[in-house]
Design an enzyme around this catalytic site. Structure first.
Site, PDB file in Angstrom:
ATOM      1  N   CYS A   1     -16.383   1.551  -0.126  1.00  0.00           N
ATOM      2  CA  CYS A   1     -15.251   0.685   0.214  1.00  0.00           C
ATOM      3  C   CYS A   1     -14.914   0.718   1.696  1.00  0.00           C
ATOM      4  CB  CYS A   1     -14.031   1.087  -0.618  1.00  0.00           C
ATOM      5  SG  CYS A   1     -13.411   2.748  -0.260  1.00  0.00           S
TER       6      CYS A   1
ATOM      7  N   HIS B   1      -7.058   1.351  -6.800  1.00  0.00           N
ATOM      8  CA  HIS B   1      -7.299   0.391  -5.714  1.00  0.00           C
ATOM      9  C   HIS B   1      -7.986  -0.838  -6.325  1.00  0.00           C
ATOM     10  CE1 HIS B   1      -7.769  -1.171  -1.806  1.00  0.00           C
ATOM     11  NE2 HIS B   1      -8.676  -0.358  -1.290  1.00  0.00           N
TER      12      HIS B   1
ATOM     13  N   ARG C   1       0.884  -1.174   0.000  1.00  0.00           N
ATOM     14  CA  ARG C   1       0.000   0.000   0.000  1.00  0.00           C
ATOM     15  C   ARG C   1       0.913   1.213   0.000  1.00  0.00           C
ATOM     16  NH1 ARG C   1      -5.501   1.227   3.305  1.00  0.00           N
ATOM     17  NH2 ARG C   1      -6.186  -0.096   1.574  1.00  0.00           N
TER      18      ARG C   1
ATOM     19  N   ARG D   1     -13.541  -8.594   0.430  1.00  0.00           N
ATOM     20  CA  ARG D   1     -12.112  -8.307   0.234  1.00  0.00           C
ATOM     21  C   ARG D   1     -11.308  -9.582   0.469  1.00  0.00           C
ATOM     22  NH1 ARG D   1     -10.068  -3.264   0.793  1.00  0.00           N
ATOM     23  NH2 ARG D   1      -8.219  -4.278  -0.066  1.00  0.00           N
TER      24      ARG D   1
ATOM     25  N   ASP E   1     -17.461   7.278  -1.791  1.00  0.00           N
ATOM     26  CA  ASP E   1     -16.227   7.078  -1.024  1.00  0.00           C
ATOM     27  C   ASP E   1     -15.944   8.386  -0.291  1.00  0.00           C
ATOM     28  OD1 ASP E   1     -13.862   6.075   0.029  1.00  0.00           O
ATOM     29  OD2 ASP E   1     -12.712   6.253  -1.825  1.00  0.00           O
TER      30      ASP E   1
ATOM     31  N   GLN F   1      -9.977  -3.632  -4.316  1.00  0.00           N
ATOM     32  CA  GLN F   1     -11.275  -3.190  -3.819  1.00  0.00           C
ATOM     33  C   GLN F   1     -12.386  -3.451  -4.836  1.00  0.00           C
ATOM     34  OE1 GLN F   1     -12.059  -1.632  -0.695  1.00  0.00           O
ATOM     35  NE2 GLN F   1     -14.069  -2.242  -1.461  1.00  0.00           N
TER      36      GLN F   1
HETATM   37  N1   CP Z   1     -11.349  -0.333   1.799  1.00  0.00           N
HETATM   38  C1   CP Z   1     -10.076  -0.421   2.274  1.00  0.00           C
HETATM   39  O1   CP Z   1      -9.114  -0.556   1.521  1.00  0.00           O
HETATM   40  O2   CP Z   1     -10.006  -0.365   3.619  1.00  0.00           O
HETATM   41  P1   CP Z   1      -8.673  -0.225   4.506  1.00  0.00           P
HETATM   42  O3   CP Z   1      -8.099   1.138   4.233  1.00  0.00           O
HETATM   43  O4   CP Z   1      -9.163  -0.386   5.900  1.00  0.00           O
HETATM   44  O5   CP Z   1      -7.716  -1.296   4.098  1.00  0.00           O
HETATM   45  N1  NVA Z   2     -10.078   6.761  -1.321  1.00  0.00           N
HETATM   46  C1  NVA Z   2      -9.744   6.249  -0.027  1.00  0.00           C
HETATM   47  C2  NVA Z   2      -9.919   4.775   0.003  1.00  0.00           C
HETATM   48  C3  NVA Z   2      -9.607   4.131   1.331  1.00  0.00           C
HETATM   49  C4  NVA Z   2      -9.755   2.657   1.326  1.00  0.00           C
HETATM   50  C5  NVA Z   2      -8.318   6.634   0.337  1.00  0.00           C
HETATM   51  O1  NVA Z   2      -7.437   6.537  -0.538  1.00  0.00           O
HETATM   52  O2  NVA Z   2      -8.089   7.045   1.468  1.00  0.00           O
END
Ligand code: CP
Ligand code: NVA
Length: 307
Positions: free
Chosen positions: A265, A135, A108, A293, A226, A138
């Site tokens: 998400c 992502h 990540r 997930r 989101d 997701q």
């Molecule tokens: N939706 C998602 O990726 O959640 P987290 O940031 O908790 O991993």
């Molecule tokens: N768009 C959000 C998604 C989190 C899972 C972010 O990047 O923070």
């Protein structure tokens, strides 16, 4: 060739279909088993996953770790700041070193470029656990959730409402691969950037940009929201103001099809991008989406490792 999972745009429609089918199969096969119990075939026995996080996570971290356990493998979690990476060791060297220890790496990252560099220098598969750009894991869980609800992706019209962020990009990248229609509704300045919509359309994606959220949601089968402030965004007050008319509330949901589904998400901010009445209401499938997930990522891990 090493099988990385970095963007839906790089994947063939056939491979993505196989991944979703495998996710459904595995979820059904382990119905009612305790969460830490292994799948009967333990296909990743002896395999190790490295999970590197430059940003916070709840779902991604837990679903990958539990997923590896269920597949018979093990995982090692670290925040990137705790590694030498956080003190300036290069991503290229990190890729080479980790490739000697583990069978697959999940990252990540703040910067999508770092993920690409990791993949270019790793001799094991690399999986995108979210970047500033996209992502993809997701979206696989989201599409699995829609299918579980009996929906045929090719006959669906989805509306993305709010910030045209990393999750929106993966919906754009998935449109041609899965055949759903996608409407993107964002304020000016928050739309998908660059040529990505044109690129997706050139591949056959049906994507419309409709700024007005009411028009965008008219008759759609799925409404998606989101957060207005993604990890790494600093202009919080500006975003709250600019995006306030893009809140998914009951008035907006009522414009969608009667049996429309609501996706998010998570993490969610009730009273901001979505009201409690919608996210905790009858259209919402967000907790199935969160659970999926796990199942979708197990199938991604298996695809990456050709299992
Ligand atoms: N939706 C998602 O990726 O959640 P987290 O940031 O908790 O991993
Ligand atoms: N768009 C959000 C998604 C989190 C899972 C972010 O990047 O923070």
């Amino acid at each position: 060739m090493t099988r990385h999972f970095l963007s839906l745009a790089d994947m063939s429609a056939g491979a993505l279909r196989e991944i979703l089918d495998e996710a459904h199969r595995r979820k059904k096969a382990r119905f009612a088993l305790p969460k830490g119990a292994k799948d009967a075939d333990t296909p990743l026995s002896g395999h190790v996953l490295a999970m590197l996080f430059e940003k916070s996570s709840t779902r991604t971290r837990f679903s990958f770790e539990v997923g590896m356990t269920q597949l018979g493998g093990t995982s090692i979690f670290t925040s990137a700041g705790d590694m030498q990476l956080g003190r300036g060791e290069t991503i290229e060297d990190t890729a080479r070193v980790l490739s000697r220890f583990v069978d697959v790496i999940m990252l990540r990252a703040n910067d999508h470029g770092a993920l690409v560099s990791l993949a270019q220098n790793a001799s094991v598969p690399v999986i995108n656990g979210l970047t500033d750009y996209n992502h993809p894991c997701q979206i696989m869980a989201d599409l699995m959730t829609l299918e579980e609800q009996g929906r045929d992706l090719k006959n669906l019209r989805l509306a993305w409402v709010g910030d045209g962020n990393n999750v929106a990009v993966s919906f754009i990248n998935g449109a041609a691969k899965f055949g759903y229609q996608l409407v993107i509704s964002t304020p000016t300045g928050y739309g998908p950037v660059g040529q990505m919509v044109e690129r997706a359309r050139a591949e056959g994606a049906q994507i419309e940009l409709i700024a007005d959220p009411k028009k965008a949601c008219a008759g759609v089968d799925v409404v998606i929201a989101d957060t207005w402030v993604s990890m790494g965004d600093t202009d919080i007050d500006q975003r709250m103001g600019d995006l306030s008319d893009w809140q998914v509330n009951e008035d907006l949901m009522n414009l969608a099809a009667k049996d429309a589904l609501f996706l998010h998400c998570l993490p969610a901010h009730r009273g901001e991008e979505v009201t409690a009445s919608v996210i905790d209401g009858p259209h919402s499938v967000v907790f199935d989406e969160a659970e999926n997930r796990l199942h979708a990522q197990k199938a991604i891990l298996l695809w990456c490792l050709s299992k």
